[in-house]
Write an enzyme that holds these catalytic residues in place. Structure first.
Site, short mmCIF file in Angstrom:
data_model
loop_
_atom_site.label_atom_id
_atom_site.label_comp_id
_atom_site.label_asym_id
_atom_site.label_seq_id
_atom_site.Cartn_x
_atom_site.Cartn_y
_atom_site.Cartn_z
N GLU A 202 10.07 -12.39 -17.45
CA GLU A 202 9.91 -11.38 -18.52
C GLU A 202 11.20 -11.11 -19.44
OE1 GLU A 202 7.49 -8.30 -16.68
OE2 GLU A 202 8.69 -6.85 -17.94
N HIS B 139 3.89 -5.18 -20.07
CA HIS B 139 4.83 -4.14 -19.02
C HIS B 139 4.45 -2.75 -19.50
CE1 HIS B 139 8.01 -4.25 -15.64
NE2 HIS B 139 7.37 -2.97 -15.70
N ILE B 140 3.44 -2.30 -19.66
CA ILE B 140 3.21 -0.81 -20.22
C ILE B 140 2.53 -0.17 -18.92
CG2 ILE B 140 2.90 -1.49 -22.49
CD1 ILE B 140 -0.24 -1.48 -22.07
N GLY B 141 2.85 -0.20 -17.86
CA GLY B 141 2.22 0.27 -16.57
C GLY B 141 2.43 1.82 -16.70
N ARG C 174 4.35 -4.33 5.31
CA ARG C 174 5.11 -4.57 6.64
C ARG C 174 4.53 -3.75 7.61
NH1 ARG C 174 10.80 -4.46 4.11
NH2 ARG C 174 9.59 -2.57 3.12
N PHE D 261 0.84 -1.04 0.12
CA PHE D 261 -0.17 0.17 -0.36
C PHE D 261 0.90 1.28 -0.03
CE2 PHE D 261 -3.33 2.50 2.23
CZ PHE D 261 -4.35 2.30 1.07
N GLY D 262 1.72 1.42 -0.97
CA GLY D 262 2.67 2.53 -1.25
C GLY D 262 1.93 3.54 -2.11
N ARG D 263 2.83 4.23 -2.68
CA ARG D 263 2.20 5.24 -3.75
C ARG D 263 1.26 4.68 -4.76
NH1 ARG D 263 8.02 6.83 -3.56
NH2 ARG D 263 8.30 4.87 -4.53
N ILE D 264 1.72 3.60 -5.52
CA ILE D 264 0.99 3.02 -6.46
C ILE D 264 -0.52 2.25 -6.03
CG2 ILE D 264 0.75 1.55 -8.45
CD1 ILE D 264 3.61 2.25 -9.05
N ALA E 98 3.17 -5.20 -10.88
CA ALA E 98 4.29 -4.59 -10.05
C ALA E 98 5.52 -5.12 -10.71
CB ALA E 98 4.08 -4.90 -8.63
N ARG E 99 5.80 -6.32 -10.38
CA ARG E 99 6.89 -7.24 -10.80
C ARG E 99 6.31 -8.77 -10.73
NH1 ARG E 99 8.63 -3.10 -12.48
NH2 ARG E 99 10.42 -2.22 -11.87
#
Ligand code: NAP
Ligand code: GLV
Length: 318
Positions: free
Chosen positions: A265, A283-285, A175, A152-155, A235-236
């Site tokens: 990837e 991967h076009i976020g 965390r 639950f960070g910026r994105i 994300a990844r």
């Protein structure tokens, strides 16, 4: 003598324009392997690279003059931070400027999965649409459903904010618990990882890839999710196990998955390609003209500041 900078791949022109005012810039325009990077980096004081460039300890060791690696990405799992810190090389990334575009892609995947857009698209393109049917391509509702966020960070927060439009209660796991004020703002509740798996109708992965998050979603986790759940990863790819995800989708342990990123990837598990219940993006976020331009400017500014002996705007290493 001007300092030397390597731009490792094609980027919005703003990066070259800014850097070439101050430095001698070598602009490479094809993807380099780790071995090619090792062979190339010796003369450079600064490297502006993308997330596809493995900036390993070996690459750093081959660049005795290196002062800064400016990543054209917010994630920096492609760079050996420990080796960079030991050499006191700045590492910088491009946070914030790509937050909204990436949250949009997470939501595009979520909506696409909920309403089975790839199946509908395929039906049209194959000439199989012979008129609507009451039971054709029934998807899932969104309003009032629980939106789960891992990281639950910026994105993650920007994904949650979009959920307000669908009156979705948000649960999140990471965390550290956020303050009561932040939780109230996002209509979000901190839960254990197990509860996140069990209660999410839509689960969006928005954490970085770290040793702790690597393969966090495997058969064990998919088995705990609702059979109607939608799993989204923008994300990844290595945060989930792709082979396990294919099994979970085939066995309908979860309803569908929306992916912008892949475990190996750019290779993609062939099982995924033949499944109807997933939406797959390359991967076009952050891939909007405005966002990518801002990323290029920020990465170039970071590099310029570091090579002038000043603190970059968004350093990853202190
Ligand atoms: P951020 O603001 O640093 O947020 C990451 C969040 O993940 C933090 O709130 C952190 O909280 C949480 N986290 C870290 N370790 C965790 C763990 N072990 N378990 C659960 N949560 C954990 O980063 P961001 O700007 O939102 O970016 C997130 C990631 O998105 C990037 O690292 C990048 O890999 C990916 N990304 C992908 C695209 C794309 O094109 N698809 C574009 C941009 C970014 P705690 O520290 O409390 O755990
Ligand atoms: C994209 O994947 C990023 O980390 O910026």
């Amino acid at each position: 003598m001007k300092k030397q900078v390597l731009i490792t791949n094609r980027l919005p022109e703003a990066a070259y324009q800014l850097l070439s005012k101050h430095f001698h810039v070598t602009y490479n325009k094809t993807q380099l392997t780790e071995a090619q990077l090792v062979a190339k980096v010796k003369p450079f004081h600064g490297i502006l690279c993308t997330l596809a460039d493995p900036i390993s300890a070996q690459v750093l060791a081959a660049a005795p003059l290196l002062e800064c690696v400016a990543n054209f990405a917010v994630g920096f799992n492609n760079i050996d931070l420990k080796a960079a810190k030991e050499r006191k090389i700045w590492v910088t990334n491009t946070p914030d400027v790509l937050t909204e575009a990436t949250a949009d892609i997470a939501w595009a995947l979520l909506l696409s999965c909920a309403r089975r857009l790839p199946e509908g698209e395929k039906m049209i393109r194959r000439g199989q649409f012979k008129g609507g049917g009451a039971l054709m391509l029934l998807g899932q509702d969104l309003v009032g459903k629980t939106l789960g966020i891992y990281g639950f960070g910026r994105i993650g927060k920007a994904v949650a904010r979009r959920g307000k439009g669908w009156d979705m209660p948000v649960i999140y796991h990471q965390r550290h618990r956020e303050s009561a004020k932040v939780e109230k703002h996002y209509n979000a509740r901190y839960v254990s990882f197990e509860t996140l798996l069990k209660n999410s109708d839509y689960l969006s992965v928005n954490s970085p890839l770290t040793p702790e998050t690597k393969l966090r979603f495997t058969s064990r986790e998919f088995a705990k999710m609702k059979p109607t759940a939608v799993f989204v990863n923008a994300a990844r790819g290595a945060i989930h196990c792709e082979a396990d995800l294919v099994r979970a989708l085939k066995n309908r342990q979860i309803a569908s998955a929306g992916l912008d990123v892949y475990e190996f990837e750019p290779k993609i598990d062939s099982g995924l390609l033949s499944l109807p219940n997933c939406t797959l993006l390359p991967h076009i976020g952050s891939a909007t003209i405005g966002t990518r331009t801002q990323m290029a400017v920020l990465a170039a500014q970071n590099l310029e500041l570091a090579l002038r002996g000043r603190r970059p705007k968004t350093p990853v290493t202190p």
